[in-house]
Structure formats: C-alpha cells, structure tokens
Design an enzyme around this catalytic site. Sequence first.
Site, PDB file in Angstrom:
ATOM      1  N   ASP A  76       0.867  -1.124  -0.043  1.00  0.00           N
ATOM      2  CA  ASP A  76      -0.086  -0.129   0.029  1.00  0.00           C
ATOM      3  C   ASP A  76       0.932   1.197   0.106  1.00  0.00           C
ATOM      4  OD1 ASP A  76      -2.329   1.631   0.419  1.00  0.00           O
ATOM      5  OD2 ASP A  76      -1.948   1.913   2.516  1.00  0.00           O
ATOM      6  N   SER A  77       0.329   2.220  -0.047  1.00  0.00           N
ATOM      7  CA  SER A  77       1.065   3.723  -0.063  1.00  0.00           C
ATOM      8  C   SER A  77       1.481   3.887   1.151  1.00  0.00           C
ATOM      9  CB  SER A  77       0.095   4.679  -0.829  1.00  0.00           C
ATOM     10  OG  SER A  77      -0.934   4.876  -0.018  1.00  0.00           O
TER      11      SER A  77
ATOM     12  N   CYS B  59      -4.303  -1.412  -2.028  1.00  0.00           N
ATOM     13  CA  CYS B  59      -4.514   0.193  -2.292  1.00  0.00           C
ATOM     14  C   CYS B  59      -5.240   0.255  -3.335  1.00  0.00           C
ATOM     15  CB  CYS B  59      -2.958   0.601  -2.427  1.00  0.00           C
ATOM     16  SG  CYS B  59      -3.098   2.552  -2.896  1.00  0.00           S
TER      17      CYS B  59
ATOM     18  N   GLU C 128      -5.590   9.441   8.885  1.00  0.00           N
ATOM     19  CA  GLU C 128      -4.390   9.525   9.319  1.00  0.00           C
ATOM     20  C   GLU C 128      -3.993  10.232  10.419  1.00  0.00           C
ATOM     21  OE1 GLU C 128      -1.173   8.287   7.840  1.00  0.00           O
ATOM     22  OE2 GLU C 128      -2.417   7.261   6.214  1.00  0.00           O
TER      23      GLU C 128
ATOM     24  N   CYS D   7     -11.556   2.808  -0.778  1.00  0.00           N
ATOM     25  CA  CYS D   7     -10.278   3.219  -0.339  1.00  0.00           C
ATOM     26  C   CYS D   7      -9.865   2.597   1.103  1.00  0.00           C
ATOM     27  CB  CYS D   7     -10.384   4.860   0.074  1.00  0.00           C
ATOM     28  SG  CYS D   7      -8.823   5.593   0.658  1.00  0.00           S
TER      29      CYS D   7
ATOM     30  N   HIS E 200      -8.517   3.558   3.542  1.00  0.00           N
ATOM     31  CA  HIS E 200      -8.650   4.193   4.805  1.00  0.00           C
ATOM     32  C   HIS E 200     -10.312   4.235   5.165  1.00  0.00           C
ATOM     33  CE1 HIS E 200      -4.591   5.280   4.078  1.00  0.00           C
ATOM     34  NE2 HIS E 200      -4.681   6.236   5.208  1.00  0.00           N
TER      35      HIS E 200
HETATM   36  N1  DGL Z   1      -4.300   3.583  -0.169  1.00  0.00           N
HETATM   37  C1  DGL Z   1      -5.000   4.519  -0.936  1.00  0.00           C
HETATM   38  C2  DGL Z   1      -5.991   3.957  -1.306  1.00  0.00           C
HETATM   39  O1  DGL Z   1      -6.630   3.065  -1.041  1.00  0.00           O
HETATM   40  C3  DGL Z   1      -5.463   5.715  -0.030  1.00  0.00           C
HETATM   41  C4  DGL Z   1      -3.990   6.634   0.508  1.00  0.00           C
HETATM   42  C5  DGL Z   1      -3.427   7.318  -0.453  1.00  0.00           C
HETATM   43  O2  DGL Z   1      -3.871   8.017  -1.089  1.00  0.00           O
HETATM   44  O3  DGL Z   1      -2.212   6.892  -0.845  1.00  0.00           O
HETATM   45  O4  DGL Z   1      -6.878   4.599  -2.299  1.00  0.00           O
END
Ligand code: DGL
Length: 276
Positions: free
Chosen positions: A10-11, A73, A158, A190, A192
């Site tokens: 993931d990011s 992600c 976050e 997403c 989050h």
């Molecule tokens: N992990 C990203 C997503 O699921 C959210 C966080 C980001 O923008 O990197 O889209």
Amino acid sequence: MNSLPIGIFDSGVGGLTVLRELRRLLPAEHLVYLGDTARVPYGNKSRATVRRYAEEDVQFLLGQGVKMIVIACNTASAMAAPELRERFPGVPILGMIGPGSRAARAATRNGRIGVIATAATIGSGAYEARIRASFAEKGGVPEEILAQACPLFVPLVEEGETSSAITRLVAEKYLAPLRGAGIDTLVLGCTHYPLLKGVIAELMGAGVALVDSAEAAAVETAALLGERGLLRGSEEGLGGEQFYVTDAAARFHAIAESFLGYAVDRLSLAELGLGL
Ligand code: DGL
C-alpha cells in the site's frame, strides 16, 4: 511454494485494513507488508507516477520471494493493476477494484450503487467500469453508479480523526449527493474508509449496505490461493508477519500496533534505492 508469504503493498498504513482481513481469514499464511510511507499519498498523483511507484513496490516484494501479491491500495489498483499483471506474469496479482465491484453487484437489490474513493481512483473510472463488467457477466446492467471523491478522508484517518465532529462535517459534505439518491449499496473504495464506517453508516442510514473492499479482497485472495493449490496448511501452525516501510518507521509502528491490536515485532526500513 505453499509456505512462501503473500506480499501486500500500500502507499502507507491504509493497507493494514487488508492485512487485518487476510490475517483473520488465513491464519496460517505468512504475510509480508510493504507500506510506501516515503511517497504516500498516491491518491492525488498522476497515473504515470502511481504506476512507477507500484512497479517498484511489486519488484521489492518479489525480492522477498512472495507467492502472490495483493495490491492493498485502491488507487494503485485502479491505475496500475493491468500493467502490473502484464509486467509480472509469473505471480498472481490481485487488486482491490475487482473484489469490491463484485461484492457491490452481489449486495445491491435495486442496482443503484455509490462509490467513494480518492480523487485518482474516482478519476480513473475503474470502479464504474468493473461494476458494469460485473453486471454484464450476469447479463445485466446497473441502474445507476454514483461516484464521489473524498480527498479529506485519508488525512483525517491518518490523524486519528475517525469519529470527531470535524469528520462528521466533512462526511456530510461528501455524502450529500449520495444521500437521497436511492442507492442501496456504497463501496468504500479506499483502504482508509473502513475506519470511517461508523460515521458513514450513520449518515447513509440502515438501508444502505457498505461494501468493504478490504474484506472482499481477502475473500478473493483465499479463493485464488485455494484454486491454485497454494494455501499453506493449518497443520503448519500460525503464519508470521514481516513489515517494511520506506520511511518514518516509528510512526508506522505506533499506528500498526494500535490498529492491529498486537505487537509488531518485525518492522524494517525497505531499501528500495528509489528516487521520489
Ligand atoms: N491507499 C490509498 C487508497 O486505497 C489511500 C491513501 C493514498 O492516497 O495513498 O486509495
């Protein structure tokens, strides 16, 4: 082969929602998680940049000897999954968009579906296309798909603002076009957003099913490994976890332990040797 780990990237910390579901469903699997914390967020970056980052993430995980990769992600899945599969044909790669879309199709009764995600994911149109494809497989079409970018949700989560008044205000603004639109299903597109389920469920009301793309992806991971005979046997004991980040390990460590509810012992800095 079956004892090799599943690679997850993931990011940043968001993909832990996917790791948690995988752990719940597949207790015997070894998991290797990469959070690209040096370059988060992906959700407001261009397709070319997200593709490059995602390719480097996959390359790193392949170096860890994984048997499968889960793109935990949504943004990277929306912008890079087909290219990653083409570039790395030797390993199964599961993204978030397919599982989330199929789960939405299965959940809806009236064919009216909402999708909320980062600006990049919504801009890519990937969910809309996959939901339509998923209906088409069953010989149908959705009544309506409403897509809404929610760029402030990621920074709020976050910062731990998952149920505060400010989050509620932001959610009211983003969800206004979806409320009263007659949707009966809303995809949390997403990583989050499952952490905002409480606020979102309250605003959308009991008649709207929330589809958690993390849950859907874990279910499909288990199915894919099962079909290919790649599951690690439960008689081999519980699987371990190894975490890597590209920056700010202490912050990741604190968030991961609080989110997962257990000690995260094996966390290292990933030496990707990358430019930003
Ligand atoms: N992990 C990203 C997503 O699921 C959210 C966080 C980001 O923008 O990197 O889209």
